[in-house]
Design a protein around this motif. Structure first.
Motif, PDB file in Angstrom:
ATOM      1  N   ALA A 181       0.834  -1.206   0.000  1.00 31.11           N
ATOM      2  CA  ALA A 181       0.000   0.000   0.000  1.00 31.11           C
ATOM      3  C   ALA A 181       0.867   1.253   0.000  1.00 31.11           C
ATOM      4  N   HIS A 182       2.009   1.188   0.668  1.00 32.73           N
ATOM      5  CA  HIS A 182       2.945   2.318   0.722  1.00 32.73           C
ATOM      6  C   HIS A 182       3.596   2.553  -0.635  1.00 32.73           C
ATOM      7  N   GLU A 210      13.993   3.426   5.978  1.00 37.33           N
ATOM      8  CA  GLU A 210      12.597   3.724   5.641  1.00 37.33           C
ATOM      9  C   GLU A 210      11.583   2.828   6.344  1.00 37.33           C
ATOM     10  N   LEU A 211      11.833   1.547   6.414  1.00 39.57           N
ATOM     11  CA  LEU A 211      10.815   0.593   6.833  1.00 39.57           C
ATOM     12  C   LEU A 211      10.282   0.761   8.250  1.00 39.57           C
ATOM     13  N   PRO A 212      11.095   1.090   9.235  1.00 36.33           N
ATOM     14  CA  PRO A 212      10.511   1.243  10.579  1.00 36.33           C
ATOM     15  C   PRO A 212       9.387   2.282  10.637  1.00 36.33           C
ATOM     16  N   ALA A 213       9.517   3.378   9.939  1.00 33.62           N
ATOM     17  CA  ALA A 213       8.464   4.394   9.949  1.00 33.62           C
ATOM     18  C   ALA A 213       7.203   3.895   9.249  1.00 33.62           C
ATOM     19  N   VAL A 214       7.379   3.087   8.222  1.00 33.36           N
ATOM     20  CA  VAL A 214       6.231   2.588   7.469  1.00 33.36           C
ATOM     21  C   VAL A 214       5.527   1.459   8.225  1.00 33.36           C
ATOM     22  N   THR A 230      18.297   0.888  -2.034  1.00 31.53           N
ATOM     23  CA  THR A 230      19.294  -0.044  -1.531  1.00 31.53           C
ATOM     24  C   THR A 230      18.812  -0.636  -0.209  1.00 31.53           C
ATOM     25  N   ALA A 231      19.473  -1.682   0.232  1.00 33.52           N
ATOM     26  CA  ALA A 231      19.145  -2.282   1.526  1.00 33.52           C
ATOM     27  C   ALA A 231      19.311  -1.268   2.643  1.00 33.52           C
ATOM     28  N   HIS A 232      20.339  -0.437   2.576  1.00 32.85           N
ATOM     29  CA  HIS A 232      20.552   0.586   3.608  1.00 32.85           C
ATOM     30  C   HIS A 232      19.408   1.597   3.635  1.00 32.85           C
ATOM     31  N   GLN A 233      18.928   1.971   2.468  1.00 33.87           N
ATOM     32  CA  GLN A 233      17.796   2.905   2.413  1.00 33.87           C
ATOM     33  C   GLN A 233      16.538   2.261   3.003  1.00 33.87           C
TER      34      GLN A 233
END
Length: 168
Positions: free
Chosen positions: A97-98, A162-166, A155-158
């Motif tokens: 969805a994001h 990003e993912l914790p906030a989403v 990238t994996a670092h990005q």
């Protein structure tokens, strides 16, 4: 005495194969009383070809990035760390969805599936075909072993940023 070795990029040849020479060496050290352990990011079912090739030259596996500890070559699970499959399904739904460009691979108690783009990210292709939706076939799964999210533009670092906030 113990030897623990990674598979991809370490024990396997450039084509991702356990050569007969290497398998014979593993059998020889095992016969000499050395415990041989495969340590890999792969779950056992994705490393089955290598496990079979090693035969009695391997005793244990610390697999799926340490979430499965098993006896080899029979694969008897001695310890596993998993999470509820509904959490994996919810994470996939939230990330889609994001941003619908996300792709996924999912390992559960119902098997393994991977969407297009996963196999190309592996150092050595573990085989298998891509599916349109990694969640299909896991609807009744109770335990998730591994959920991998990837994105063609990040990238994996990005993604780690990003993912914790989403996902919360």
């Amino acid at each position: 005495r113990l030897i623990a070795t990674d598979l991809d990029g370490t024990l396997l040849d450039p084509h991702g194969l356990l050569t007969e020479r290497t398998a014979a060496a593993l059998r020889a050290v095992a016969a000499a009383g050395v415990i041989v352990v495969f340590a890999s990011g792969r779950p056992p079912f994705i490393a089955q070809r290598e496990i079979d090739a090693a035969g009695d030259g391997v005793h244990y596996g610390v697999m799926a990035n340490g979430t499965i500890v098993c006896r080899l070559p029979d694969g008897e699970v001695l310890r596993s760390v998993s999470f509820r499959a509904d959490l994996a399904r919810r994470a996939v739904t939230t990330l889609r969805a994001h941003d619908p460009a996300f792709g996924f691979a999912l390992a559960t108690d119902r098997g393994f599936s991977a969407e297009a783009g996963f196999h190309e990210r592996m150092p050595i292709d573990p085989g298998g075909t891509s599916v349109p939706d990694a969640l299909v076939g896991h609807e009744d799964a109770q335990e998730a072993i591994k959920l991998l999210a990837f994105h063609p533009g990040r990238t994996a670092h990005q993604l780690v940023e990003e993912l914790p906030a989403v996902l919360g």
